[in-house]
Design a protein around this motif. Structure first.
Motif, mmCIF file in Angstrom:
data_model
loop_
_atom_site.group_PDB
_atom_site.id
_atom_site.type_symbol
_atom_site.label_atom_id
_atom_site.label_comp_id
_atom_site.label_asym_id
_atom_site.label_seq_id
_atom_site.Cartn_x
_atom_site.Cartn_y
_atom_site.Cartn_z
ATOM 1 N N ILE A 132 -78.935 -71.033 -90.510
ATOM 2 C CA ILE A 132 -79.919 -70.830 -91.589
ATOM 3 C C ILE A 132 -80.257 -69.346 -91.681
ATOM 4 C CG2 ILE A 132 -82.198 -71.423 -92.459
ATOM 5 C CD1 ILE A 132 -81.997 -74.031 -90.910
ATOM 6 N N THR A 133 -80.176 -68.809 -92.886
ATOM 7 C CA THR A 133 -80.520 -67.401 -93.145
ATOM 8 C C THR A 133 -81.717 -67.357 -94.100
ATOM 9 O OG1 THR A 133 -78.224 -66.714 -92.844
ATOM 10 C CG2 THR A 133 -79.691 -65.187 -94.005
ATOM 11 N N LEU A 134 -82.674 -66.545 -93.746
ATOM 12 C CA LEU A 134 -83.883 -66.377 -94.572
ATOM 13 C C LEU A 134 -83.882 -64.959 -95.149
ATOM 14 C CD1 LEU A 134 -86.613 -67.561 -95.538
ATOM 15 C CD2 LEU A 134 -87.642 -66.605 -93.461
ATOM 16 N N ASN A 135 -83.876 -64.875 -96.470
ATOM 17 C CA ASN A 135 -83.902 -63.568 -97.148
ATOM 18 C C ASN A 135 -85.353 -63.178 -97.463
ATOM 19 O OD1 ASN A 135 -81.028 -63.251 -97.232
ATOM 20 N ND2 ASN A 135 -80.961 -64.699 -98.947
ATOM 21 N N VAL A 136 -85.774 -62.052 -96.954
ATOM 22 C CA VAL A 136 -87.149 -61.565 -97.189
ATOM 23 C C VAL A 136 -87.089 -60.121 -97.669
ATOM 24 C CG1 VAL A 136 -88.136 -63.110 -95.450
ATOM 25 C CG2 VAL A 136 -87.424 -60.796 -94.800
ATOM 26 N N GLN A 137 -88.176 -59.695 -98.280
ATOM 27 C CA GLN A 137 -88.307 -58.310 -98.739
ATOM 28 C C GLN A 137 -89.466 -57.641 -98.007
ATOM 29 O OE1 GLN A 137 -88.746 -58.334 -103.021
ATOM 30 N NE2 GLN A 137 -86.522 -58.127 -103.334
ATOM 31 N N ALA A 138 -89.270 -56.395 -97.652
ATOM 32 C CA ALA A 138 -90.306 -55.604 -96.976
ATOM 33 C C ALA A 138 -90.994 -54.697 -97.997
ATOM 34 C CB ALA A 138 -89.685 -54.778 -95.851
ATOM 35 N N LEU A 139 -92.292 -54.847 -98.098
ATOM 36 C CA LEU A 139 -93.088 -54.056 -99.055
ATOM 37 C C LEU A 139 -94.197 -53.304 -98.312
ATOM 38 C CD1 LEU A 139 -93.538 -56.715 -101.908
ATOM 39 C CD2 LEU A 139 -91.801 -54.914 -101.746
ATOM 40 N N PRO A 140 -94.587 -52.143 -98.838
ATOM 41 C CA PRO A 140 -95.701 -51.414 -98.203
ATOM 42 C C PRO A 140 -97.031 -52.137 -98.399
ATOM 43 C CG PRO A 140 -95.041 -50.328 -100.235
ATOM 44 C CD PRO A 140 -94.029 -51.417 -99.991
ATOM 45 N N VAL A 141 -97.929 -51.923 -97.491
ATOM 46 C CA VAL A 141 -99.261 -52.542 -97.545
ATOM 47 C C VAL A 141 -100.237 -51.501 -98.102
ATOM 48 C CG1 VAL A 141 -101.104 -53.633 -96.245
ATOM 49 C CG2 VAL A 141 -98.710 -54.019 -95.601
ATOM 50 N N HIS A 142 -100.761 -51.778 -99.304
ATOM 51 C CA HIS A 142 -101.736 -50.888 -99.957
ATOM 52 C C HIS A 142 -103.147 -51.429 -99.709
ATOM 53 C CE1 HIS A 142 -98.737 -48.526 -102.238
ATOM 54 N NE2 HIS A 142 -98.058 -49.666 -102.259
ATOM 55 N N LEU A 143 -104.028 -50.557 -99.251
ATOM 56 C CA LEU A 143 -105.409 -50.954 -98.966
ATOM 57 C C LEU A 143 -106.377 -49.975 -99.622
ATOM 58 C CD1 LEU A 143 -105.198 -51.740 -95.146
ATOM 59 C CD2 LEU A 143 -105.173 -53.388 -97.028
#
Length: 372
Positions: A186-197
Motif C-alpha cells: 500500500i502506497t499513500l500519496n501525501v503533499q507537504a505544505l508550509p504551516v502559516h500562523l
C-alpha cells in the motif's frame, strides 16, 4: 435910549434871583456832569485795565490748559501702553498657566502611571530566581513577556510533523509530493505544505488593581488542595488578621497561587499593604505567605503578523486506510528516514478524516507543535 443903570432898574429883584438860581443850578449840573464824566473815565480806564489783565490771564490759562491737555494726552498714552503691556503680560501668564496646567496634568498622569506600575510590581508574586550569566538590552520595565500559545485548527486527513532540524523541514517542503510505503504494497500519496500562523506582534494590556481580590503566593506544598483553601479562607475571614467575609477561594494550578475574593471592597487594600502574613496551614508552625494585589486586565490593543513555522510541515491528502495510531507511527517512520529526505522527528499529530482537532503551537525550542 436908556442907560445901563436904567436897564438894571427895570429888572426886579425876584427875577434876578431866579436867574441867578438857574445859573447856579446849571453850574452845579455842569459840575455833576464833569464829576460823572471823571468817574466814567476812571471806570473806563479801570475796565480797560481789568480787560487787559483778563486777556493776559486768559492767554496764561489757555497755555496752561493746552499744557494740561498735552500732559493728559501723554498720561493717557502712557496708560494705554501700560494696559497693552498688562494685556500682553496677562496673555503670557495665561499661556504659562496653561503650560503649567498641562505639565501638572502630565505629571499627574505620570504619577498615576507610576502608581499603577507600583501596584503592578507589588502584584507579582515572589519567585526564586538565579542569574544565568546572560544579559539583554534594556526595555520598558512596565512590560510583560508573553508566550504565544496558538491554536491551529486541523482539517481531517492531515498531519503535522515538527522536525528537530529546520533544514529537514525545508527539504520536505521543497520535495512537496511524497509516497509513503505502508504495510504490504500500500502506497499513500501525501503533499507537504508550509504551516502559516498568525502570531501576536504587539499586545497592549489595560490592567487595574481589583479592589475585591488578592493573590496569595509562597504557599507550601500540600496533598489536599481543599484543606489548603479552607485554611486560607479561615485566616482571611478573621477581622483580627485584617480580613473580612470571604466569597470564594480559587487555586491557580499553573502557578500554585490562590486568589481570595472578599464580599467587601475595602479588605484587599489593607492586606496587600502588609504583604507578608504568617498563617498556620499545616501543623502548629506558622508559614509566611505573601499577599499581593490581584490585577484585572483586558487587551487594549493587539497586532498580529503572519509567520511560517520553520520546523513544522503540514501533510495533506491522508486517507483513512488504517487506525489512527498505526498510520501515525508509519508516517513518523517514513519521515524519519534520511533516504526519504527526512530526519529526526520531534513531534507528530495525525487527524483522521471526519474528525476535528486543534494543534497547539508554543514558543518552545524543543516542541513547536503539540495536540490538544
Amino acid at each position: 435910549m436908556m442907560s445901563s443903570d436904567e436897564d438894571y432898574s427895570l429888572v426886579s429883584d425876584p427875577e434876578l434871583q431866579r436867574i441867578q438860581f438857574e445859573i447856579n443850578k446849571c453850574k452845579m449840573q455842569y459840575e455833576g456832569i464833569i464829576s460823572d464824566q471823571k468817574v466814567l473815565i476812571e471806570a473806563c480806564e479801570t475796565n480797560l485795565h481789568f480787560t487787559k489783565q483778563f486777556d493776559q490771564r486768559a492767554v496764561t490759562m489757555r497755555a496752561a490748559l493746552q499744557a494740561e491737555e498735552k500732559r493728559q494726552e501723554d498720561v493717557l498714552e502712557m496708560e494705554k501702553r501700560k494696559i497693552t503691556d498688562l494685556m500682553e503680560e496677562q496673555s503670557r501668564l495665561k499661556s504659562e498657566i496653561q503650560s503649567v496646567q498641562q505639565d501638572i496634568q502630565k505629571m499627574e498622569e505620570t504619577n498615576y502611571s507610576l502608581r499603577q506600575q507600583s501596584d503592578v510590581s507589588t502584584a507579582v508574586p515572589e519567585r526564586k530566581v538565579v542569574f544565568k550569566g546572560q544579559t539583554s538590552g534594556g526595555g520598558d520595565s512596565s512590560g510583560f513577556d508573553i508566550i504565544a500559545r496558538i491554536l491551529y485548527p486541523m482539517e481531517g486527513g492531515t498531519a503535522l510533523i515538527t522536525f528537530e532540524d529546520e533544514t529537514v523541514a525545508q527539504h520536505i517542503l521543497k520535495m512537496r509530493d511524497h509516497e509513503v510505503q505502508l504495510d504490504g504494497n500500500i502506497t499513500l500519496n501525501v503533499q507537504a505544505l508550509p504551516v502559516h500562523l498568525l502570531v501576536p506582534s504587539y499586545v497592549e494590556l489595560d490592567t487595574q488593581v481589583c479592589p475585591q481580590r488578592v493573590l496569595v503566593s509562597n504557599l507550601p506544598k500540600m496533598e489536599s488542595e481543599d484543606r489548603l483553601l479552607d485554611k486560607l479562607e479561615i485566616y482571611f475571614s478573621k477581622r483580627k488578621n485584617g480580613g473580612g467575609e470571604v466569597e470564594e477561594t480559587d487555586m491557580l494550578h499553573d502557578s500554585g497561587n490562590v486568589v481570595v475574593t472578599f464580599v467587601e471592597n475595602n479588605i484587599a487594600k489593607g492586606l496587600t499593604d502588609k504583604q507578608d502574613h504568617e498563617v498556620k496551614i499545616d501543623g502548629e508552625k506558622n508559614h509566611k505567605i505573601k499577599v499581593t494585589p490581584f490585577l484585572n486586565g483586558k487587551i487594549a490593543d493587539l497586532q498580529t503578523r503572519e509567520t511560517v513555522c520553520q520546523r513544522s510541515v503540514l501533510l495533506t491528502g491522508i486517507s483513512a486506510i488504517m487506525d489512527q495510531d498505526s498510520l501515525q507511527d508509519l508516517l513518523e517512520i517514513h519521515f524519519q528516514k534520511t533516504s526519504n529526505g527526512g530526519g529526526e522527528v520531534d513531534n507528530i499529530i495525525y487527524n483522521p478524516l471526519g474528525q476535528h482537532t486543534l494543534a497547539v503551537f508554543e514558543e518552545d525550542s524543543s516542541t513547536e507543535a503539540q495536540s490538544q
